[in-house]
Design a protein around this motif. Structure first.
Motif, PDB file in Angstrom:
ATOM      1  N   TRP A 109       0.833  -1.204   0.000  1.00  0.00           N
ATOM      2  CA  TRP A 109       0.000   0.000   0.000  1.00  0.00           C
ATOM      3  C   TRP A 109       0.867   1.253   0.000  1.00  0.00           C
ATOM      4  N   LYS A 110       2.062   1.186   0.624  1.00  0.00           N
ATOM      5  CA  LYS A 110       2.992   2.321   0.572  1.00  0.00           C
ATOM      6  C   LYS A 110       3.589   2.439  -0.834  1.00  0.00           C
ATOM      7  N   LEU A 111       3.822   1.291  -1.468  1.00  0.00           N
ATOM      8  CA  LEU A 111       4.329   1.288  -2.837  1.00  0.00           C
ATOM      9  C   LEU A 111       3.324   1.957  -3.760  1.00  0.00           C
ATOM     10  N   ALA A 112       2.056   1.659  -3.565  1.00  0.00           N
ATOM     11  CA  ALA A 112       1.004   2.254  -4.398  1.00  0.00           C
ATOM     12  C   ALA A 112       1.029   3.779  -4.302  1.00  0.00           C
ATOM     13  N   GLU A 116       2.912   6.339  -8.997  1.00  0.00           N
ATOM     14  CA  GLU A 116       2.644   7.380 -10.006  1.00  0.00           C
ATOM     15  C   GLU A 116       3.827   8.337 -10.133  1.00  0.00           C
ATOM     16  N   GLU A 117       4.324   8.796  -9.005  1.00  0.00           N
ATOM     17  CA  GLU A 117       5.450   9.727  -9.016  1.00  0.00           C
ATOM     18  C   GLU A 117       6.701   9.062  -9.594  1.00  0.00           C
ATOM     19  N   ARG A 118       6.959   7.819  -9.210  1.00  0.00           N
ATOM     20  CA  ARG A 118       8.151   7.110  -9.678  1.00  0.00           C
ATOM     21  C   ARG A 118       8.097   6.860 -11.179  1.00  0.00           C
ATOM     22  N   PRO A 123      10.749   5.929 -15.936  1.00  0.00           N
ATOM     23  CA  PRO A 123      10.002   4.806 -16.507  1.00  0.00           C
ATOM     24  C   PRO A 123      10.847   3.529 -16.490  1.00  0.00           C
ATOM     25  N   LEU A 124      10.193   2.397 -16.613  1.00  0.00           N
ATOM     26  CA  LEU A 124      10.915   1.117 -16.627  1.00  0.00           C
ATOM     27  C   LEU A 124      11.897   1.067 -17.787  1.00  0.00           C
ATOM     28  N   PRO A 125      13.059   0.460 -17.570  1.00  0.00           N
ATOM     29  CA  PRO A 125      13.976   0.235 -18.694  1.00  0.00           C
ATOM     30  C   PRO A 125      13.312  -0.696 -19.697  1.00  0.00           C
TER      31      PRO A 125
END
Length: 133
Positions: A109-112, A116-118, A123-125
């Motif tokens: 839930w903290k990851l969620a 968005e910000e991350r 973005p993913l490689p």
């Protein structure tokens, strides 16, 4: 979803409280998951959960070299799942692997809250973003 009462206040990283490891943040989750992604390391954790064991004892029990077991234990130390304790042995100092936690909680839930910000920041490689289908 308010989980602040259920969990200790934790920022990104690893925190150990009362034999429980709390893991927050995608890079920290990845590090802990990677350390757990080995049958040998899982067996080491299982064996030392019953009682602290030396590298030699683990190597004998798992039928692997001391060098290999030492490398695996070091990997577990890096994410704080194992703490080394050094005691006098028959020939010098003996390294004992001691478990630091009984439970690991990955706070999704903290990851969620940070995803968005991350995604905007990094973005993913391409190799991680490729579909397997």
């Amino acid at each position: 979803m308010s989980n602040t009462k259920e969990y200790p206040e934790i920022k990104r990283g690893i925190r150990i409280e009362n034999d429980v490891m709390y893991v927050v943040g995608e890079e920290w989750i990845e590090k802990v998951a990677s350390a757990l992604a080995s049958i040998t390391r899982l067996r080491i954790l299982g064996l030392i959960a019953k009682g602290d064991m030396g590298i030699e004892d683990l190597a004998e029990k798992l039928k692997q070299s001391k060098a290999n077991i030492s490398t695996h234990v070091k990997r577990l130390e890096e994410v704080q799942l194992v703490k080394p304790v050094y005691v006098p042995g028959q020939r010098g100092i003996k390294k004992i692997a001691k478990p630091t936690v009984k439970e690991i909680r990955i706070l999704l839930w903290k990851l969620a809250e940070e995803v968005e910000e991350r995604i905007r920041e990094a973005p993913l490689p391409p190799e991680e973003g490729v579909s397997l289908g």
